[in-house]
Design a protein around this motif. Structure first.
Motif, PDB file in Angstrom:
ATOM      1  N   ASN A  55       0.831  -1.207   0.000  1.00 24.38           N
ATOM      2  CA  ASN A  55       0.000   0.000   0.000  1.00 24.38           C
ATOM      3  C   ASN A  55       0.857   1.245   0.000  1.00 24.38           C
ATOM      4  O   ASN A  55       0.544   2.245  -0.652  1.00 24.38           O
ATOM      5  N   PHE A  56       1.950   1.201   0.778  1.00 22.01           N
ATOM      6  CA  PHE A  56       2.852   2.363   0.862  1.00 22.01           C
ATOM      7  C   PHE A  56       3.495   2.645  -0.498  1.00 22.01           C
ATOM      8  O   PHE A  56       3.550   3.784  -0.964  1.00 22.01           O
ATOM      9  N   ILE A  57       3.995   1.568  -1.140  1.00 16.85           N
ATOM     10  CA  ILE A  57       4.634   1.730  -2.448  1.00 16.85           C
ATOM     11  C   ILE A  57       3.629   2.199  -3.479  1.00 16.85           C
ATOM     12  O   ILE A  57       3.914   3.051  -4.317  1.00 16.85           O
ATOM     13  N   GLU A  58       2.408   1.641  -3.417  1.00 12.32           N
ATOM     14  CA  GLU A  58       1.374   2.028  -4.374  1.00 12.32           C
ATOM     15  C   GLU A  58       1.018   3.500  -4.245  1.00 12.32           C
ATOM     16  O   GLU A  58       0.742   4.183  -5.219  1.00 12.32           O
ATOM     17  N   GLU A  59       1.040   3.987  -3.013  1.00  6.44           N
ATOM     18  CA  GLU A  59       0.665   5.384  -2.763  1.00  6.44           C
ATOM     19  C   GLU A  59       1.674   6.348  -3.358  1.00  6.44           C
ATOM     20  O   GLU A  59       1.349   7.462  -3.724  1.00  6.44           O
ATOM     21  N   PHE A  60       2.943   5.933  -3.461  1.00  4.19           N
ATOM     22  CA  PHE A  60       3.989   6.844  -3.942  1.00  4.19           C
ATOM     23  C   PHE A  60       4.667   6.335  -5.216  1.00  4.19           C
ATOM     24  O   PHE A  60       5.843   6.561  -5.434  1.00  4.19           O
ATOM     25  N   ASN A  61       3.922   5.622  -6.048  1.00  5.09           N
ATOM     26  CA  ASN A  61       4.557   5.052  -7.233  1.00  5.09           C
ATOM     27  C   ASN A  61       4.384   5.891  -8.490  1.00  5.09           C
ATOM     28  O   ASN A  61       4.730   5.457  -9.573  1.00  5.09           O
ATOM     29  N   ASP A  62       3.837   7.079  -8.383  1.00  8.43           N
ATOM     30  CA  ASP A  62       3.665   7.959  -9.539  1.00  8.43           C
ATOM     31  C   ASP A  62       4.947   8.747  -9.751  1.00  8.43           C
ATOM     32  O   ASP A  62       5.202   9.741  -9.104  1.00  8.43           O
ATOM     33  N   GLU A  63       5.807   8.317 -10.687  1.00  2.00           N
ATOM     34  CA  GLU A  63       7.123   8.922 -10.868  1.00  2.00           C
ATOM     35  C   GLU A  63       7.040  10.341 -11.415  1.00  2.00           C
ATOM     36  O   GLU A  63       7.985  11.115 -11.289  1.00  2.00           O
ATOM     37  N   GLY A 100     -14.534   6.862  -2.991  1.00  2.00           N
ATOM     38  CA  GLY A 100     -15.157   5.873  -3.867  1.00  2.00           C
ATOM     39  C   GLY A 100     -15.635   4.635  -3.119  1.00  2.00           C
ATOM     40  O   GLY A 100     -15.460   4.501  -1.902  1.00  2.00           O
ATOM     41  N   HIS A 101     -16.272   3.716  -3.867  1.00  2.00           N
ATOM     42  CA  HIS A 101     -16.779   2.482  -3.280  1.00  2.00           C
ATOM     43  C   HIS A 101     -15.628   1.646  -2.751  1.00  2.00           C
ATOM     44  O   HIS A 101     -14.623   1.464  -3.430  1.00  2.00           O
ATOM     45  N   HIS A 102     -15.747   1.168  -1.540  1.00  2.00           N
ATOM     46  CA  HIS A 102     -14.695   0.416  -0.846  1.00  2.00           C
ATOM     47  C   HIS A 102     -13.434   1.279  -0.626  1.00  2.00           C
ATOM     48  O   HIS A 102     -12.396   0.756  -0.265  1.00  2.00           O
ATOM     49  N   LYS A 103     -13.566   2.602  -0.906  1.00  2.00           N
ATOM     50  CA  LYS A 103     -12.458   3.538  -0.696  1.00  2.00           C
ATOM     51  C   LYS A 103     -11.181   3.090  -1.404  1.00  2.00           C
ATOM     52  O   LYS A 103     -10.098   3.043  -0.844  1.00  2.00           O
ATOM     53  N   THR A 104     -11.315   2.767  -2.667  1.00  2.00           N
ATOM     54  CA  THR A 104     -10.160   2.298  -3.438  1.00  2.00           C
ATOM     55  C   THR A 104      -9.537   3.394  -4.293  1.00  2.00           C
ATOM     56  O   THR A 104      -8.406   3.255  -4.740  1.00  2.00           O
ATOM     57  N   GLN A 105     -10.271   4.487  -4.543  1.00  2.00           N
ATOM     58  CA  GLN A 105      -9.751   5.547  -5.409  1.00  2.00           C
ATOM     59  C   GLN A 105      -8.981   6.575  -4.588  1.00  2.00           C
ATOM     60  O   GLN A 105      -9.480   7.092  -3.588  1.00  2.00           O
ATOM     61  N   LYS A 106      -7.757   6.892  -5.014  1.00  2.00           N
ATOM     62  CA  LYS A 106      -6.915   7.853  -4.312  1.00  2.00           C
ATOM     63  C   LYS A 106      -7.146   9.242  -4.893  1.00  2.00           C
ATOM     64  O   LYS A 106      -7.068   9.430  -6.114  1.00  2.00           O
ATOM     65  N   MET A 107      -7.418  10.206  -4.016  1.00  2.00           N
ATOM     66  CA  MET A 107      -7.730  11.565  -4.435  1.00  2.00           C
ATOM     67  C   MET A 107      -6.777  12.552  -3.771  1.00  2.00           C
ATOM     68  O   MET A 107      -6.165  12.264  -2.742  1.00  2.00           O
ATOM     69  N   PHE A 108      -6.672  13.727  -4.377  1.00  2.00           N
ATOM     70  CA  PHE A 108      -5.903  14.834  -3.797  1.00  2.00           C
ATOM     71  C   PHE A 108      -6.865  15.964  -3.459  1.00  2.00           C
ATOM     72  O   PHE A 108      -7.722  16.321  -4.265  1.00  2.00           O
ATOM     73  N   ARG A 109      -6.710  16.530  -2.257  1.00  2.00           N
ATOM     74  CA  ARG A 109      -7.557  17.635  -1.831  1.00  2.00           C
ATOM     75  C   ARG A 109      -6.778  18.942  -1.983  1.00  2.00           C
ATOM     76  O   ARG A 109      -5.704  19.103  -1.390  1.00  2.00           O
ATOM     77  N   CYS A 110      -7.279  19.854  -2.810  1.00  2.00           N
ATOM     78  CA  CYS A 110      -6.630  21.147  -2.986  1.00  2.00           C
ATOM     79  C   CYS A 110      -6.445  21.808  -1.623  1.00  2.00           C
ATOM     80  O   CYS A 110      -7.358  21.785  -0.781  1.00  2.00           O
ATOM     81  N   VAL A 111      -5.274  22.394  -1.386  1.00  2.00           N
ATOM     82  CA  VAL A 111      -4.901  22.866  -0.054  1.00  2.00           C
ATOM     83  C   VAL A 111      -5.859  23.916   0.475  1.00  2.00           C
ATOM     84  O   VAL A 111      -6.312  23.853   1.620  1.00  2.00           O
ATOM     85  N   LYS A 112      -6.217  24.917  -0.338  1.00  2.00           N
ATOM     86  CA  LYS A 112      -7.067  26.015   0.150  1.00  2.00           C
ATOM     87  C   LYS A 112      -8.531  25.825  -0.230  1.00  2.00           C
ATOM     88  O   LYS A 112      -9.414  26.012   0.599  1.00  2.00           O
ATOM     89  N   THR A 113      -8.811  25.467  -1.457  1.00  2.00           N
ATOM     90  CA  THR A 113     -10.201  25.325  -1.890  1.00  2.00           C
ATOM     91  C   THR A 113     -10.820  24.010  -1.449  1.00  2.00           C
ATOM     92  O   THR A 113     -12.047  23.872  -1.423  1.00  2.00           O
ATOM     93  N   GLU A 114      -9.971  23.006  -1.121  1.00  2.00           N
ATOM     94  CA  GLU A 114     -10.403  21.685  -0.643  1.00  2.00           C
ATOM     95  C   GLU A 114     -11.197  20.896  -1.680  1.00  2.00           C
ATOM     96  O   GLU A 114     -11.912  19.966  -1.340  1.00  2.00           O
ATOM     97  N   ASN A 115     -11.098  21.280  -2.941  1.00  2.00           N
ATOM     98  CA  ASN A 115     -11.714  20.473  -4.001  1.00  2.00           C
ATOM     99  C   ASN A 115     -10.942  19.166  -4.150  1.00  2.00           C
ATOM    100  O   ASN A 115      -9.725  19.121  -3.955  1.00  2.00           O
ATOM    101  N   LEU A 116     -11.664  18.107  -4.521  1.00  2.00           N
ATOM    102  CA  LEU A 116     -11.033  16.801  -4.710  1.00  2.00           C
ATOM    103  C   LEU A 116     -10.809  16.534  -6.187  1.00  2.00           C
ATOM    104  O   LEU A 116     -11.659  16.853  -7.031  1.00  2.00           O
ATOM    105  N   LEU A 117      -9.664  15.924  -6.492  1.00  2.00           N
ATOM    106  CA  LEU A 117      -9.368  15.518  -7.855  1.00  2.00           C
ATOM    107  C   LEU A 117      -8.497  14.268  -7.802  1.00  2.00           C
ATOM    108  O   LEU A 117      -7.868  13.987  -6.784  1.00  2.00           O
ATOM    109  N   PRO A 118      -8.439  13.484  -8.878  1.00  2.00           N
ATOM    110  CA  PRO A 118      -7.634  12.252  -8.852  1.00  2.00           C
ATOM    111  C   PRO A 118      -6.185  12.536  -8.497  1.00  2.00           C
ATOM    112  O   PRO A 118      -5.600  13.519  -8.957  1.00  2.00           O
TER     113      PRO A 118
END
Length: 352
Positions: A55-63, A100-118
């Motif tokens: 899980n740790f490697i998957e979370e940071f595997n976007d080169e 997402g369903h079963h909480k499988t999709q990883k999202m980023f929350r914009c720091v100030k606006t708090e909008n979510l995006l992939p």
């Protein structure tokens, strides 16, 4: 009585042997069950640890948006996994949010606006957050800021506007702002020495840190030596003429020779600055002193009213003396920036 005693002895022996056999059998199965339980527990722990690391490697595997780079804290280098352009202290703002369903999709929350995006949109060279927080490592967002990967210990964190990322100029001492390694166009390249560093960049943070450490040691020693300069001005009634508490008064009693190119200079702070080319020319480069700045650790003394011969529009020569912290009194550098205008860097404990 003898017959009864003889008859009972074999029965007692049989009972003892039977009890011993039952006890040993029970112990054998107990130990076997315990070993099996420990084995299953160890296997479960191993599987759980493997899942955690996956899980740790998957979370940071976007080169494209993450990288491993050296960071400095208290002068010791260590490896940290952080998004490109993010200061390590802000790492918590860039942790993936499970959605997402079963909480499988990883999202980023914009720091100030708090909008979510992939989370894969982080550092993809397209500005999605209104606050620009999704592009800390690119020039996509006009209002973004880029933090250099390697920061110098005991100094304010170095950052720059995102527009200066990959512009061909090395702003970070480790060159991390020019991670694409693209050199600027030929028409924009600077030539000559001591201009600007251009991509591809070299890491010279260690050299800067070494110089900074040496400067700190000079400042500490200079501050101790500075007390003699303050004591020398204790009896003055016009101390402010010579800086805070008259600290530069001691320099006004001496002259300091300096040679540059074919000229011999003589720098007498608060008195005069002269230039001589033996055996012909001798010019005064300033004879009237006045402070242009003497606060916030910046001490700049102007020496005006010099000779005007051969100067543009007949303007008199003038010199600017910039006092720098040093452990002894000396002229570090003297240069003519413009015709008949001179800049003198002067090291002294009085400026520490």
């Amino acid at each position: 009585m003898r017959k009864i005693s003889v008859w009972k002895r074999p029965r007692i022996l049989i009972l003892v042997l039977a009890a011993a056999g039952i006890f040993l059998t029970f112990q054998f199965f107990s130990l076997k069950a315990l070993f099996y339980t420990q084995k299953r527990s160890s296997q479960a722990s191993y599987v759980k640890e493997n899942e955690r690391m996956e899980n740790f490697i998957e979370e940071f595997n976007d080169e494209d948006s993450m990288r491993i780079h050296p960071s400095e804290a208290h002068g010791v280098k260590h490896l940290s996994i952080v998004p490109r352009g993010v200061h390590i202290d802000d790492m918590h703002l860039y942790k993936a949010v499970q959605q997402g369903h079963h909480k499988t999709q990883k999202m980023f929350r914009c720091v100030k606006t708090e909008n979510l995006l992939p989370y894969s949109w982080l550092n993809d060279d397209y500005c999605d957050c209104e606050d620009g927080s999704d592009e800390p490592g690119t020039a996509a967002c006009p209002n973004g800021r880029f933090y250099c990967a390697q920061q110098l210990p005991d100094q304010t964190a170095v950052s720059l506007p995102s527009s200066r990322v990959n512009d061909g100029i090395c702003d970070c001492c480790d060159g991390s702002d020019e991670w694409a390694g693209r050199a600027p166009p030929k028409s924009m390249r600077h030539k000559g020495k001591n201009i600007v560093l251009q991509a591809p960049c070299r890491n010279h943070c260690d050299t800067i840190a070494k110089i900074s450490k040496e400067n700190n040691q000079i400042r500490k020693l200079g501050k101790r030596l500075k007390t003699k300069y303050v004591q020398a001005a204790e009896s003055l009634w016009d101390k402010e003429k010579y800086g805070p508490a008259g600290v530069f008064y001691k320099l006004s009693k001496s002259c300091f020779p300096h040679k540059a190119l074919q000229y011999n200079f003589n720098v007498c702070p608060f008195q005069s600055v002269t230039q001589e080319h033996f055996p012909t020319e001798r010019w005064t480069l300033g004879r009237k002193s006045s402070w242009k700045q003497k606060s916030h650790g910046q001490f700049l003394l102007e020496m005006s009213g010099g000779d005007a011969v051969n100067c543009p529009e007949g303007r008199p020569r003038q010199s600017l003396i910039l006092f720098l912290c040093g452990i002894n009194d000396r002229v570090v550098e003297l240069r003519e920036d413009q015709r008949c205008e001179y800049v003198i860097k002067f090291a002294t404990p009085a400026a520490c």
